[in-house]
Design a protein around this motif. Structure first.
Motif, mmCIF file in Angstrom:
data_model
loop_
_atom_site.group_PDB
_atom_site.id
_atom_site.type_symbol
_atom_site.label_atom_id
_atom_site.label_comp_id
_atom_site.label_asym_id
_atom_site.label_seq_id
_atom_site.Cartn_x
_atom_site.Cartn_y
_atom_site.Cartn_z
ATOM 1 N N ILE A 208 -1.731 -4.943 -7.422
ATOM 2 C CA ILE A 208 -1.834 -6.250 -7.714
ATOM 3 C C ILE A 208 -1.803 -6.793 -9.150
ATOM 4 O O ILE A 208 -1.898 -7.579 -9.595
ATOM 5 C CB ILE A 208 -3.205 -6.699 -7.106
ATOM 6 C CG1 ILE A 208 -4.136 -5.836 -8.041
ATOM 7 C CG2 ILE A 208 -3.452 -6.370 -5.739
ATOM 8 C CD1 ILE A 208 -5.720 -6.263 -7.679
ATOM 9 N N ALA A 209 -0.804 -5.845 -9.994
ATOM 10 C CA ALA A 209 -0.862 -6.081 -11.221
ATOM 11 C C ALA A 209 -0.052 -7.398 -11.412
ATOM 12 O O ALA A 209 -0.322 -8.266 -12.487
ATOM 13 C CB ALA A 209 0.015 -4.966 -12.070
ATOM 14 N N ASN A 210 0.987 -7.693 -10.665
ATOM 15 C CA ASN A 210 1.793 -9.032 -10.767
ATOM 16 C C ASN A 210 1.300 -10.054 -9.606
ATOM 17 O O ASN A 210 1.864 -10.933 -9.352
ATOM 18 C CB ASN A 210 3.207 -8.692 -10.470
ATOM 19 C CG ASN A 210 3.750 -7.872 -11.540
ATOM 20 O OD1 ASN A 210 3.447 -7.939 -12.718
ATOM 21 N ND2 ASN A 210 4.637 -6.977 -11.216
ATOM 22 N N ALA A 211 0.183 -9.812 -9.114
ATOM 23 C CA ALA A 211 -0.614 -10.760 -8.041
ATOM 24 C C ALA A 211 -0.897 -12.237 -8.585
ATOM 25 O O ALA A 211 -1.213 -12.239 -9.966
ATOM 26 C CB ALA A 211 -1.656 -10.203 -7.263
ATOM 27 N N ARG B 262 -11.418 -17.477 -3.025
ATOM 28 C CA ARG B 262 -10.652 -16.753 -3.931
ATOM 29 C C ARG B 262 -9.665 -16.144 -3.178
ATOM 30 O O ARG B 262 -9.739 -15.792 -1.738
ATOM 31 C CB ARG B 262 -11.526 -15.529 -4.448
ATOM 32 C CG ARG B 262 -10.625 -14.667 -5.292
ATOM 33 C CD ARG B 262 -11.440 -13.351 -5.933
ATOM 34 N NE ARG B 262 -10.570 -12.635 -6.828
ATOM 35 C CZ ARG B 262 -10.642 -11.232 -6.865
ATOM 36 N NH1 ARG B 262 -11.461 -10.598 -6.004
ATOM 37 N NH2 ARG B 262 -9.866 -10.486 -7.574
ATOM 38 N N SER B 263 -8.455 -16.113 -3.845
ATOM 39 C CA SER B 263 -7.230 -15.781 -3.127
ATOM 40 C C SER B 263 -6.285 -14.928 -3.864
ATOM 41 O O SER B 263 -6.396 -15.278 -5.193
ATOM 42 C CB SER B 263 -6.551 -16.870 -2.571
ATOM 43 O OG SER B 263 -4.924 -16.341 -1.871
ATOM 44 N N VAL B 264 -5.873 -13.809 -3.270
ATOM 45 C CA VAL B 264 -4.834 -12.946 -4.021
ATOM 46 C C VAL B 264 -3.462 -12.950 -3.505
ATOM 47 O O VAL B 264 -3.683 -12.476 -2.275
ATOM 48 C CB VAL B 264 -5.323 -11.608 -4.686
ATOM 49 C CG1 VAL B 264 -4.157 -10.917 -5.411
ATOM 50 C CG2 VAL B 264 -6.816 -12.025 -5.675
ATOM 51 N N SER B 265 -2.447 -13.164 -3.974
ATOM 52 C CA SER B 265 -1.068 -12.956 -3.299
ATOM 53 C C SER B 265 -0.186 -12.342 -3.965
ATOM 54 O O SER B 265 -0.089 -12.552 -5.177
ATOM 55 C CB SER B 265 -0.752 -14.442 -2.640
ATOM 56 O OG SER B 265 -0.484 -15.324 -3.605
ATOM 57 N N LEU B 266 0.921 -11.595 -3.422
ATOM 58 C CA LEU B 266 1.898 -11.028 -4.050
ATOM 59 C C LEU B 266 3.334 -11.423 -3.067
ATOM 60 O O LEU B 266 3.188 -11.540 -1.800
ATOM 61 C CB LEU B 266 1.731 -9.642 -3.946
ATOM 62 C CG LEU B 266 1.150 -9.105 -5.352
ATOM 63 C CD1 LEU B 266 0.706 -7.555 -4.830
ATOM 64 C CD2 LEU B 266 2.023 -9.188 -6.243
ATOM 65 N N ALA C 262 5.646 2.529 1.051
ATOM 66 C CA ALA C 262 6.993 2.896 0.451
ATOM 67 C C ALA C 262 7.566 1.906 -0.231
ATOM 68 O O ALA C 262 8.289 2.145 -1.219
ATOM 69 C CB ALA C 262 8.017 3.288 1.722
ATOM 70 N N ILE C 263 7.617 0.362 0.183
ATOM 71 C CA ILE C 263 8.136 -0.589 -0.599
ATOM 72 C C ILE C 263 7.567 -0.788 -2.007
ATOM 73 O O ILE C 263 8.116 -1.002 -2.968
ATOM 74 C CB ILE C 263 7.903 -1.902 0.168
ATOM 75 C CG1 ILE C 263 9.136 -1.731 1.418
ATOM 76 C CG2 ILE C 263 8.209 -3.121 -0.683
ATOM 77 C CD1 ILE C 263 8.770 -3.050 2.420
ATOM 78 N N ASP C 264 6.237 -0.500 -1.953
ATOM 79 C CA ASP C 264 5.413 -0.685 -3.199
ATOM 80 C C ASP C 264 5.960 0.447 -4.341
ATOM 81 O O ASP C 264 5.830 0.172 -5.342
ATOM 82 C CB ASP C 264 3.756 -0.634 -2.732
ATOM 83 C CG ASP C 264 3.075 -1.073 -3.961
ATOM 84 O OD1 ASP C 264 3.229 -1.959 -4.711
ATOM 85 O OD2 ASP C 264 2.167 -0.129 -4.492
ATOM 86 N N GLN C 265 6.114 1.694 -3.400
ATOM 87 C CA GLN C 265 6.409 2.964 -4.407
ATOM 88 C C GLN C 265 7.690 2.652 -5.117
ATOM 89 O O GLN C 265 8.240 3.098 -5.821
ATOM 90 C CB GLN C 265 6.273 4.119 -3.848
ATOM 91 C CG GLN C 265 4.937 4.398 -3.532
ATOM 92 C CD GLN C 265 3.844 4.583 -4.581
ATOM 93 O OE1 GLN C 265 4.182 5.314 -5.390
ATOM 94 N NE2 GLN C 265 3.068 3.692 -4.364
ATOM 95 N N CYS C 266 8.586 2.064 -4.468
ATOM 96 C CA CYS C 266 10.114 1.852 -4.955
ATOM 97 C C CYS C 266 10.161 0.598 -5.724
ATOM 98 O O CYS C 266 11.211 0.599 -6.609
ATOM 99 C CB CYS C 266 10.989 1.727 -3.541
ATOM 100 S SG CYS C 266 11.079 3.087 -2.374
ATOM 101 N N SER C 267 9.217 -0.198 -5.618
ATOM 102 C CA SER C 267 9.340 -1.627 -6.408
ATOM 103 C C SER C 267 9.662 -1.557 -7.776
ATOM 104 O O SER C 267 10.478 -2.166 -8.400
ATOM 105 C CB SER C 267 8.170 -2.632 -5.996
ATOM 106 O OG SER C 267 8.128 -2.963 -4.576
ATOM 107 N N PRO C 268 8.892 -0.616 -8.634
ATOM 108 C CA PRO C 268 9.455 -0.595 -9.970
ATOM 109 C C PRO C 268 10.818 -0.278 -10.484
ATOM 110 O O PRO C 268 11.240 -0.752 -11.422
ATOM 111 C CB PRO C 268 8.501 0.862 -10.336
ATOM 112 C CG PRO C 268 7.281 0.600 -9.513
ATOM 113 C CD PRO C 268 8.085 0.540 -8.083
ATOM 114 N N VAL C 269 11.705 0.307 -9.450
ATOM 115 C CA VAL C 269 13.041 0.465 -9.890
ATOM 116 C C VAL C 269 13.684 -0.410 -8.649
ATOM 117 O O VAL C 269 13.944 0.142 -7.638
ATOM 118 C CB VAL C 269 13.434 1.920 -9.807
ATOM 119 C CG1 VAL C 269 14.981 2.067 -10.305
ATOM 120 C CG2 VAL C 269 12.326 2.545 -10.860
ATOM 121 N N GLN C 270 14.190 -1.536 -9.004
ATOM 122 C CA GLN C 270 15.025 -2.443 -8.086
ATOM 123 C C GLN C 270 16.171 -2.013 -7.495
ATOM 124 O O GLN C 270 16.373 -1.845 -6.427
ATOM 125 C CB GLN C 270 15.507 -3.565 -8.858
ATOM 126 C CG GLN C 270 15.955 -4.861 -7.673
ATOM 127 C CD GLN C 270 14.941 -5.254 -6.707
ATOM 128 O OE1 GLN C 270 13.638 -5.236 -7.328
ATOM 129 N NE2 GLN C 270 15.271 -5.516 -5.574
#
Length: 332
Positions: free
Chosen positions: A15-18, A50-54, A180-188
Motif C-alpha cells: 500500500i505504499a502508493n495507495a 476510511r478507504s484505501v485504494s490502489l 504475483a502481480i504485486d511482486q512483479c510490479s516494481p519492474v514494469q
C-alpha cells in the motif's frame, strides 16, 4: 481514535502508493468520471469512514483494489462490466431488480454495465473489468475452437459467481495471481512480460462459466427431453419479455443448475445465452422481411434494451452489422 488509524481488511497489494480517503464525498467525486458516476454514503450519520485504494495496470486490464469501512453505494451508467472479487467482508448488491449476495470465500459478483446499488460491510475487494471480445476469443481458444463464432459466455446477466467449484478454490487462485502481480510490479518490463494479464483473463473465463471448462462437480440426473422442449417453447413465445433463469425453473420443473447442465449438453451454451441467440435470430428474420421505411432500432428495441450492445452481438453472430442486413433488404 484518529480516522487514519481505523483498521481495515488487508489489500492484496503493498500500500505504499495507495490513495487514502477519509472524506466519503471526496472519494465519490474521485471515482466518478465521464458519463459514469459512483456515489457512496455512510450507513449511519455518525459512522466512521476510511478507504484505501490502489490501481494496478496489468496489460490491458486496470485492476482496482479497495479496502473500506461499511458503506452504501450507487453507480449510474458505468462504462464497462466488472467482476467484483471479495477478499474480506460481504455485501448485498442490486442490479436490474436482481439482488445478489457477495461474500468472501463464497460468491463473487458479475455486474454488466448497468445502474447498480448496494450495501457493503467493512471489506476488502478487487474489481476486474470485463472485456467481452477479449474474453470470448480467449474462451474459444481455451476450448480449441476458432475465435469469432457464437458467444460462449453469458456476459449480459448479473449474477453471483461461485468461488468454490468442486475442489477448485477460485479465491485462492486469484489471491496467488494478485500476489504475483504485486511482486512483479516494481519492474514494469517484468510485469509486461509475465503473462499474468492472460492468466487473470483465463481465470475470469473459468469463473464466469465453470461448468463449461471444469465440468459439473456433481453430475445431475439428466432431464427428460420434453422438459427442455417446454422451456424452449416458452422462451420462443416470450422473446420480447424480460426473462431470467428463475422464470424458466417453474416452466420445466427443473432447478437452475440442472437447466444450465441440460442446455450445455443439448445446445452448447447456457439457457440465457440461448435466449440471447434466439432474440438475435428473431431480429434478423424481421429485418429480412421489413417493409420500406422500417428502422433497425425500432425492430431491435422490442428485444434488446441496449442497442449498442445488440449491434455488437449481432455482428459477432452473423458477421455483419444489422444496418448492412437492412440495406441489403432495401436493395432487393
Amino acid at each position: 481514535m484518529s480516522r487514519s488509524k481505523i483498521p481495515l481488511p488487508h489489500l492484496p497489494f503493498r500500500i505504499a502508493n495507495a490513495v487514502e480517503d477519509l472524506d466519503i464525498e471526496v472519494m465519490s467525486e474521485r471515482l466518478s468520471n465521464g458519463r459514469s458516476k459512483t456515489s457512496y454514503r455512510l450507513p449511519a450519520r455518525d459512522a466512521d469512514f476510511r478507504s484505501v485504494s490502489l490501481i494496478k495496470q496489468v496489460g490491458t486490464s486496470t485492476i482496482v483494489a479497495n479496502a473500506c469501512t461499511a458503506v452504501e453505494f450507487t453507480s449510474i451508467e458505468p462504462s464497462h462490466a466488472i467482476v467484483m472479487l471479495p477478499l474480506k467482508g460481504d455485501a448485498i448488491i442490486t442490479q436490474d431488480k436482481r439482488q445478489l449476495t457477495w461474500r468472501a470465500d463464497a460468491c463473487a459478483a458479475f455486474l454488466p454495465a448497468a445502474d447498480t446499488s448496494g450495501v457493503f460491510s467493512s471489506r476488502s475487494a478487487v474489481g476486474i473489468p470485463v472485456m467481452p471480445d477479449l474474453l470470448e476469443d480467449l474462451a474459444a481458444r481455451m476450448l480449441g475452437r476458432d475465435p469469432g463464432g457464437p458467444a460462449l459466455l453469458d456476459l449480459s446477466t448479473p449474477r453471483e459467481l461461485q468461488l468454490v467449484w468442486g475442489s477448485v478454490r477460485f479465491n485462492s487462485a486469484f489471491t496467488h495471481l494478485l500476489f504475483a502481480i504485486d511482486q512483479c510490479s516494481p519492474v514494469q518490463q517484468m510485469l509486461d512480460r509475465s503473462g499474468l494479464d492472460d492468466a487473470i483473463h483465463r481465470m475470469l473465463v473459468m469463473l464466469l462459466q465453470p461448468e463449461m471448462f471444469l465440468g459439473d462437480p456433481v453430475r445431475p440426473k439428466p432431464p427428460r427431453r420434453y422438459q427442455i422442449d417446454d422451456v424452449c417453447d416458452y422462451i420462443l413465445a416470450n422473446l420480447d419479455r424480460k426473462l431470467a433463469l428463475s422464470d424458466l425453473e417453474p416452466v420445466s420443473g427443473l432447478s437452475s443448475r440442472v437447466l444450465q447442465y441440460a442446455f450445455r449438453e443439448r445446445f452448447g451454451c447456457s439457457p440465457m445465452q440461448w435466449v440471447n441467440d434466439q432474440r438475435l435470430e428473431q431480429v434478423r428474420a424481421l429485418i429480412q422481411v421489413a417493409p420500406p421505411g422500417a428502422r433497425v432500432a425500432t425492430i431491435a428495441s422490442a428485444y434488446f434494451s441496449n442497442l449498442g450492445d445488440f449491434a455488437q452481438k449481432y455482428r459477432r453472430r452473423f458477421g455483419e452489422l444489422p444496418s448492412v442486413t437492412m440495406e441489403r433488404r432495401r436493395t432487393k
